[in-house]
Design a protein around this motif. Structure first.
Motif, short mmCIF file in Angstrom:
data_model
loop_
_atom_site.label_atom_id
_atom_site.label_comp_id
_atom_site.label_asym_id
_atom_site.label_seq_id
_atom_site.Cartn_x
_atom_site.Cartn_y
_atom_site.Cartn_z
N ARG A 156 44.07 38.46 35.00
CA ARG A 156 44.54 37.32 35.79
C ARG A 156 45.23 37.82 37.06
O ARG A 156 45.05 37.29 38.14
N TYR A 157 46.01 38.87 36.91
CA TYR A 157 46.70 39.48 38.06
C TYR A 157 45.95 40.75 38.46
O TYR A 157 46.52 41.83 38.52
N LEU A 163 39.10 35.63 35.51
CA LEU A 163 40.40 34.97 35.41
C LEU A 163 41.12 34.94 36.75
O LEU A 163 42.03 34.14 36.95
N ASP A 214 38.99 32.27 38.59
CA ASP A 214 38.82 31.14 37.73
C ASP A 214 37.38 30.62 37.76
O ASP A 214 37.12 29.47 38.14
N THR A 218 46.37 39.32 30.95
CA THR A 218 47.33 39.34 32.06
C THR A 218 46.83 40.26 33.16
O THR A 218 46.89 39.92 34.35
#
Ligand code: ASP
Length: 605
Positions: A140-141, A576, A579, A137
């Protein structure tokens, strides 16, 4: 009560006058303009408090309905991560509202004007120093994650480390020179990342695993002292302390011996560490590779840990205890990690350790002897030992009531790896440490070659390492006895970097390629340009490369490289946030004359 969405303001003519960290009591009464993000908003019966966060600090800003009704009414709409600019006056907080946890906690800013510069979607996790968001997480963020104070601090430290290292090297008369990223395969031992050439279909560039050959060429080209903060690429399976792309502080010097390079490394290492307030002892202690392995089972020991290994191979050379004797006959070793006053390690703990070394470290088992309070030996193996062996073990390990002895009988590398891991784990757990916060050393005198699993000669570090002058003759008669000129800097049990003198004589370099099993054609095809360059008058030269990410990680006090890299990759090599890696358009493949023969792992699972 729903309200109309707020309209956004522009910056207008207002500009930030101060950073949050500047707001100390001596600013009381000053009008300031601050800009940043809404970290938190609290509505206290009419008065609204906002913690405004900029890149280094938080400061409380206050909206009072009576003092400034317009700003106050708009402040109701503020949410976490909204982007604001406020104008107001610094005030001293009343004693009971001082926040001692915040450097700016003695003051607050009474807002007179608010500009809402942008809204924000709600953050995926709270942007506090401690977070329980899992790493996926966080990655990703990543932008939210990067806004958290520890990561802001880490990247600031990383920045200061760049500047300090650069300054140290420039002061020592090094030139900063860039080398190509679209390069040719180099043999640092990892898999290359390849980049297909559109102009030359079927041909590939390799991303450099390090600028090793290029910096040697720069020495031959006459630059004498070079450095570069270089990005390197190795297509390896990821471990916690590896990244597919990483940064090295790479340097090389001409007309030097080992001592000259070590002097430079000492200076640069000290100046780099000073950015975190770390003062290293000089001169750096030195350990030979052989001594490091013998005493610690590792060529990058943490010498703050006060446990040492004992080699018992000779005591078991003629042993009737087959489990040990067979290993010694096969060229292996018997080594022991004695831990005195080990009452805290009960039987179940020993069983757990045995399971751990078998499963995680590939050990065959974990033999042990415990010396009871009456001096009696409790152990599954003691009945196999002769009196002489018991006496030798007791004498060499200084065993006494309360001691626990762990043994490994195995091929040297594995035995050392297992015992060195137990040494660090148990040493830390039992507090057998000397209390120093920092432990730096040079490890020197590595062998030039070692044997691979199949028994063939292979290089210990890389094929360009020069042998010691006095050992050049041995290249013909006894290559495995040739000592190299390699050296490592080790900081707190982590290899901070490594380097060596290089072969500047083409005949020696050719001979080493031969010993490594390269045919003449292979050497010419891969390294012809280097060999030719050595022929045009190569000066003696040597250098070093620091693992920069690791260095920053140690100084910032993190355990993961990912915490000191702005946009790191996951264990599986993915970014992430953006991507990547990602499939490309068929036309792009056509242009490169490539066809995908089989789908990657990612799409299969
Ligand atoms: N190029 C080497 C490496 O990346 C370091 C050096 O010897 O300078 O490991």
């Amino acid at each position: 009560m729903s309200r109309e969405p707020l309209s956004l303001d522009g910056l207008g003519e207002l500009r930030r006058s101060h950073a949050a960290r500047d707001l100390t009591p001596d600013r009381v009464g000053t009008e300031v303009v601050l800009a940043g993000w809404v970290h938190r908003r609290r509505d206290h019966g009419g008065v609204i408090f906002v913690d405004l966060r900029d890149r280094e600090e938080l400061v409380q800003v206050v909206f009072r309905p009576d003092a400034c009704p317009e700003a106050h009414s708009r402040a109701h709409e503020l949410r976490s991560e909204y982007v604001i600019l406020v104008r107001g006056t610094v005030q001293r907080r009343s004693p009971e509202t001082v926040n001692t946890k915040l450097p700016t906690g003695e003051v607050e800013v009474e807002v007179e004007e608010l500009r809402l510069l942008n809204r924000a979607t709600p953050p995926p996790f709270e942007l506090e120093a401690e977070t329980d968001a899992d790493e996926g997480t966080r990655l990703r963020y990543r932008l939210h994650d990067l806004r958290r104070a520890p990561l802001q601090r880490a990247l600031r430290l990383r920045h200061r480390l760049y500047q300090a290292v650069r300054k140290a090297l420039v002061d020592l008369d090094f030139l900063e020179i860039e080398t190509p990223v679209l390069a040719k395969s180099t043999p640092e031992g990892a898999r290359d990342f390849l980049v297909p050439s559109r102009i030359h279909p079927g041909s590939f560039y390799a991303l450099p695993q390090s600028p090793q050959i290029m910096k040697q060429l720069l020495m031959i080209a006459g630059f004498d002292r070079y450095f570069q903060i270089a990005r390197c690429f190795r297509d390896e399976d990821q471990r916690a302390d590896r990244q597919l792309e990483f940064t090295q502080v790479d340097l090389e010097m001409a007309f030097v011996g080992v001592e000259d390079v070590l002097q430079v490394l000492e200076e640069v290492t000290c100046q780099g560490c000073a950015v975190a307030g770390v003062e290293l002892p000089r001169p750096f202690p030195r350990l030979s590779h052989a001594e490091a392995l013998a005493r610690y089972g590792s060529d990058r020991p943490d010498t703050r840990i006060q446990l040492e290994l004992v080699d018992l191979t000779e005591a078991f050379r003629e042993s009737g205890f087959r489990a040990f004797r067979d290993v010694v006959d096969a060229g292996g070793i018997v080594k022991c990690l004695p831990i005195h006053d080990a009452q805290a390690l009960g039987r179940s703990e020993v069983d757990r350790l045995e399971g751990f070394v078998r499963k995680e470290l590939g050990a065959r088992g974990l033999a042990w002897i415990r010396v009871g309070e009456e001096g009696e030996w409790q152990s599954p193996i003691v009945k196999f030992l002769s009196d002489a062996e018991r006496a030798a073990v007791a004498e060499r390990t200084q065993a006494r009531p309360g001691s626990l002895l762990f043994f490994q009988a195995d091929q040297a590398q594995r035995a050392d790896a297992v015992l060195s891991r137990l040494r660090t784990d148990l040493g830390q757990r039992l507090g057998r440490v000397d209390g120093r916060a920092w432990d730096v050393l040079f490890v020197v005198d590595f062998p030039l070659f070692e044997r691979d699993e199949a028994g063939a000669l292979t290089y210990t570090h890389q094929p360009f390492v020069a042998p010691r002058d006095e050992d050049i003759e041995l290249l013909e008669s006894a290559p495995e006895r040739v000592r190299g000129t390699h050296y490592d800097v080790v900081l707190n049990g982590v290899e901070l970097g490594s380097g060596s003198l290089r072969n500047h004589r083409a005949d020696v370099q050719r001979r080493i390629f031969e010993l490594l099993g390269y045919s003449k054609q292979q050497s010419e095809a891969r390294f012809g340009f280097l060999l030719n360059a050595l022929d045009i008058g190569a000066p003696p030269h040597g250098g070093f490369a620091y693992g920069y990410d690791r260095w920053a990680m140690l100084l910032a006090g993190f355990d993961s490289l990912r915490d000191v890299i702005a946009f790191p990759k996951t264990q599986r090599g993915q970014d992430l946030l953006m991507d990547s890696p990602a499939p490309v358009e068929p036309e792009q493949l056509d242009e490169l004359a490539l066809r995908i023969a089989r789908r990657g792992r990612q799409e299969d699972d």
